[in-house]
Each structure stands twice: as structure tokens, then as C-alpha cells.
Design a protein around this motif. Structure first.
Motif, mmCIF file in Angstrom:
data_model
loop_
_atom_site.group_PDB
_atom_site.id
_atom_site.type_symbol
_atom_site.label_atom_id
_atom_site.label_comp_id
_atom_site.label_asym_id
_atom_site.label_seq_id
_atom_site.Cartn_x
_atom_site.Cartn_y
_atom_site.Cartn_z
ATOM 1 N N VAL A 1 0.839 -1.201 0.000
ATOM 2 C CA VAL A 1 0.000 0.000 0.000
ATOM 3 C C VAL A 1 0.881 1.261 0.000
ATOM 4 O O VAL A 1 0.666 2.178 -0.790
ATOM 5 N N SER A 2 1.921 1.268 0.853
ATOM 6 C CA SER A 2 2.728 2.496 0.892
ATOM 7 C C SER A 2 3.536 2.679 -0.391
ATOM 8 O O SER A 2 3.773 3.817 -0.809
ATOM 9 N N ASP A 3 3.921 1.561 -1.047
ATOM 10 C CA ASP A 3 4.572 1.677 -2.359
ATOM 11 C C ASP A 3 3.637 2.335 -3.375
ATOM 12 O O ASP A 3 4.042 3.197 -4.145
ATOM 13 N N GLU A 4 2.377 1.902 -3.370
ATOM 14 C CA GLU A 4 1.409 2.478 -4.297
ATOM 15 C C GLU A 4 1.217 3.971 -4.034
ATOM 16 O O GLU A 4 1.109 4.770 -4.964
ATOM 17 N N VAL A 5 1.176 4.321 -2.750
ATOM 18 C CA VAL A 5 1.011 5.735 -2.397
ATOM 19 C C VAL A 5 2.172 6.563 -2.954
ATOM 20 O O VAL A 5 1.969 7.628 -3.539
ATOM 21 N N VAL A 6 3.381 6.034 -2.806
ATOM 22 C CA VAL A 6 4.561 6.752 -3.309
ATOM 23 C C VAL A 6 4.493 6.889 -4.830
ATOM 24 O O VAL A 6 4.745 7.958 -5.387
ATOM 25 N N ASN A 7 4.114 5.794 -5.506
ATOM 26 C CA ASN A 7 4.017 5.833 -6.971
ATOM 27 C C ASN A 7 3.002 6.858 -7.456
ATOM 28 O O ASN A 7 3.276 7.633 -8.369
ATOM 29 N N VAL A 8 1.833 6.839 -6.840
ATOM 30 C CA VAL A 8 0.779 7.770 -7.254
ATOM 31 C C VAL A 8 1.223 9.207 -6.981
ATOM 32 O O VAL A 8 1.051 10.100 -7.811
ATOM 33 N N TYR A 9 1.844 9.405 -5.820
ATOM 34 C CA TYR A 9 2.280 10.746 -5.461
ATOM 35 C C TYR A 9 3.351 11.237 -6.434
ATOM 36 O O TYR A 9 3.313 12.362 -6.906
ATOM 37 N N THR A 10 4.295 10.345 -6.769
ATOM 38 C CA THR A 10 5.372 10.712 -7.674
ATOM 39 C C THR A 10 4.839 11.083 -9.051
ATOM 40 O O THR A 10 5.225 12.103 -9.631
ATOM 41 N N SER A 11 3.909 10.256 -9.577
ATOM 42 C CA SER A 11 3.413 10.557 -10.917
ATOM 43 C C SER A 11 2.557 11.813 -10.915
ATOM 44 O O SER A 11 2.512 12.547 -11.890
ATOM 45 N N SER A 12 1.899 12.086 -9.783
ATOM 46 C CA SER A 12 1.108 13.317 -9.738
ATOM 47 C C SER A 12 2.020 14.548 -9.672
ATOM 48 O O SER A 12 1.678 15.612 -10.175
ATOM 49 N N MET A 13 3.198 14.374 -9.069
ATOM 50 C CA MET A 13 4.154 15.475 -9.043
ATOM 51 C C MET A 13 4.710 15.746 -10.437
ATOM 52 O O MET A 13 4.940 16.881 -10.827
ATOM 53 N N ASN A 14 4.926 14.648 -11.202
ATOM 54 C CA ASN A 14 5.466 14.795 -12.549
ATOM 55 C C ASN A 14 4.515 15.563 -13.466
ATOM 56 O O ASN A 14 4.944 16.324 -14.312
ATOM 57 N N ASN A 15 3.213 15.307 -13.279
ATOM 58 C CA ASN A 15 2.230 15.972 -14.144
ATOM 59 C C ASN A 15 1.742 17.275 -13.518
ATOM 60 O O ASN A 15 0.623 17.703 -13.751
ATOM 61 N N ARG A 16 2.540 17.867 -12.731
ATOM 62 C CA ARG A 16 2.060 18.987 -11.942
ATOM 63 C C ARG A 16 1.630 20.167 -12.812
ATOM 64 O O ARG A 16 2.376 20.654 -13.650
ATOM 65 N N THR A 17 0.415 20.604 -12.566
ATOM 66 C CA THR A 17 -0.123 21.717 -13.333
ATOM 67 C C THR A 17 -0.389 22.916 -12.447
ATOM 68 O O THR A 17 -0.885 23.937 -12.918
ATOM 69 N N GLY A 18 -0.112 22.765 -11.158
ATOM 70 C CA GLY A 18 -0.412 23.860 -10.248
ATOM 71 C C GLY A 18 -1.804 23.770 -9.660
ATOM 72 O O GLY A 18 -2.144 24.485 -8.732
ATOM 73 N N ILE A 19 -2.622 22.873 -10.193
ATOM 74 C CA ILE A 19 -3.969 22.700 -9.660
ATOM 75 C C ILE A 19 -3.925 21.608 -8.596
ATOM 76 O O ILE A 19 -3.365 20.540 -8.822
#
Ligand code: ZN
Ligand code: ZN
Length: 180
Positions: free
Chosen positions: A64-82
Motif C-alpha cells: 500500500v505504501s509503495d502504491e502511495v509513493v508511486n501515485v504521489y510521484t506521478s502526480s508530481m510529474n504531471n504537476r499543473t499547479g492545480i
């Protein structure tokens, strides 16, 4: 869930049995209703009665914590400021869903091996399982349990919640009850 002999925990997800000395995670999941994408404050969510509770073994918590890190990382990569609101495990957007779930993981450390035996007849502690001064021959150990309440908190989508529920509903094979 607790094992039938109450000396351990069976993981609700992978059905692994943990006994004696182990760490597991107690998970309370609250259902959150949204109106027009507006979610209630966390303090309100935490006061809700959990929809369901799960026991996760350390390995299932790790994934579960691996998935959280992955999702967080990819959301940082696509960062749009929103500032987005997404499922912490799948990355699914939660802004438009009318309901989602909020999962709170608390770590629980159980130690049994270092605890004294307790005579079932008189209740006195004993170092060994030899016959007690009272003549009692049956003993048990009381686990020492240390719990912390909020190690990880994530919003999760309805699909993931229902997946956990379906895992929890899988019956446990009876083989574990004879092993100890
Ligand atoms: Zn597990
Ligand atoms: Zn005794």
C-alpha cells in the motif's frame, strides 16, 4: 481478523497468519460523501464511525505504501499547479465522484514471546509452563500490544474499497487453526 485461538491476526487481504511477535496495521475506513466536489474537513471525517475495519499484515501495508509513493510521484510529474484530489492507491480522480473512502492506518506491535506464562487456575505469572504452585497445569500468555493511531491516511476510490471488502469476505482456510 483475530485467529480463532486469539493468539494472532489473519491479514484480511492476503490471509497470512501472524503469531507471537509481529506488526500489523489496523485500518479504519470512513465513507465520505461529496456534494459538488466539495469534501468535508478531515476533522469531520475522522469523527465518523468507520464503515469497515481491516487488519493488514506488514507486507500488505508495504505494498500500500509503495502504491502511495508511486501515485504521489506521478502526480508530481504531471504537476499543473492545480491541487487535485485523487485516490492515493490508483490515482483515480476523486473530485467528481459523489463518494469516496478515507482510510486511516494505525500500526500495532504485538509481543507475546517475552511475556510470562499466566496460570489459568490462579492467575499467577510463571516463567515456565511447569506445574504451578497451585497445581494448575494450563497456561497462556497475554500479549503486550502497542498501538499508534494515525501512521498513514489516504483517500481511496470506491473500487479499491470494494476490492478490500471482497478480499475480507474470502473465507479463511481452516488449516491455520491446527498449526501453532
Ligand atoms: Zn497481508
Ligand atoms: Zn496457579
Amino acid at each position: 481478523m483475530q485467529t480463532q485461538d486469539q493468539t494472532g491476526i489473519i491479514c484480511d487481504i492476503c490471509k497470512a497468519t501472524n503469531k507471537e511477535d509481529f506488526v500489523y496495521y489496523s485500518v479504519n475506513v470512513m465513507k465520505v460523501k461529496q456534494y459538488g466536489g466539495r469534501r468535508p474537513p478531515i476533522t469531520d471525517i475522522l469523527q465518523q464511525k468507520p464503515e469497515k475495519s481491516f487488519d493488514f499484515c506488514a507486507a500488505c501495508y508495504e505494498s500500500v505504501s509503495d502504491e502511495v509513493v508511486n501515485v504521489y510521484t506521478s502526480s508530481m510529474n504531471n504537476r499543473t499547479g492545480i491541487v487535485k484530489h485523487f485516490c492515493g492507491l490508483t490515482g483515480v480522480d476523486l473530485v467528481l465522484s459523489d463518494a469516496y473512502y478515507y482510510a486511516v492506518f494505525g500500526k500495532v506491535s504485538v509481543n507475546m514471546s517475552k511475556q510470562p506464562y499466566v496460570c489459568l487456575k490462579c492467575g499467577k505469572n510463571s516463567i515456565t509452563k511447569n506445574v504451578c504452585v497451585c497445581g494448575g497445569v494450563d497456561f497462556r500468555k497475554n500479549a503486550s500490544v502497542e498501538a499508534s493511531s494515525r501512521d498513514l491516511e489516504i483517500s481511496i476510490c470506491q473500487d479499491r474499497y470494494h476490492y478490500w471488502v471482497s478480499k475480507q469476505n474470502v473465507p479463511v482456510e481452516s488449516s491455520w487453526s491446527s498449526s501453532s
